[in-house]
Design an enzyme around this catalytic site. Structure first.
Site, PDB file in Angstrom:
ATOM      1  N   ASN A 122       0.841  -1.203   0.000  1.00 39.80           N
ATOM      2  CA  ASN A 122       0.000   0.000   0.000  1.00 39.80           C
ATOM      3  C   ASN A 122       0.873   1.249   0.000  1.00 39.80           C
ATOM      4  OD1 ASN A 122      -2.586  -1.257   0.158  1.00 39.80           O
ATOM      5  ND2 ASN A 122      -2.100  -1.790   2.269  1.00 39.80           N
ATOM      6  N   ASP A 123       0.920   1.931  -1.110  1.00 41.26           N
ATOM      7  CA  ASP A 123       1.686   3.180  -1.204  1.00 41.26           C
ATOM      8  C   ASP A 123       0.701   4.284  -1.571  1.00 41.26           C
ATOM      9  OD1 ASP A 123       3.285   5.352  -1.779  1.00 41.26           O
ATOM     10  OD2 ASP A 123       4.729   4.201  -2.960  1.00 41.26           O
TER      11      ASP A 123
END
Length: 101
Positions: free
Chosen positions: A46-47
């Site tokens: 998750n960026d």
């Protein structure tokens, strides 16, 4: 730790097979720990525009004394992240248990 011997575990399994039930959410007897999670979803992918996360937390829901969540670690291979929820009294008990430590 000594109370969870082979006889105790087999008795629990026998009783559960005779009367199966879902595990209740929360620490129903204040002497249990619950582990859960799934390693199929790598949290560090998750960026949100700030780069790869440095740590993982599961949020504020369903927190109770004795809950342990296990996630694949930031380094992926050979690492895990543990999120452990303990009230201070439980932590003191664990720290003073020589066999556990």
């Amino acid at each position: 730790m000594k109370a969870h011997n082979d006889e105790t575990v087999h008795r629990f399994i026998h009783n559960w097979e005779a009367n199966p039930r879902c595990f209740p959410l929360g620490n129903f007897n204040s002497a249990s720990m619950t582990m859960g999670s799934s390693s199929r979803f790598w949290m560090y992918d998750n960026d949100f525009g700030w780069g790869q996360p440095l740590a993982m937390r599961s949020g504020g829901a369903n927190k109770f004394d004795g809950k342990i969540s296990v996630f694949l670690g930031r380094e992926r291979i050979g690492s895990i992240d543990l999120e452990v929820v303990l009230v201070p009294e439980t932590m003191v008990g664990i720290e003073s248990d020589v066999e556990f430590m």
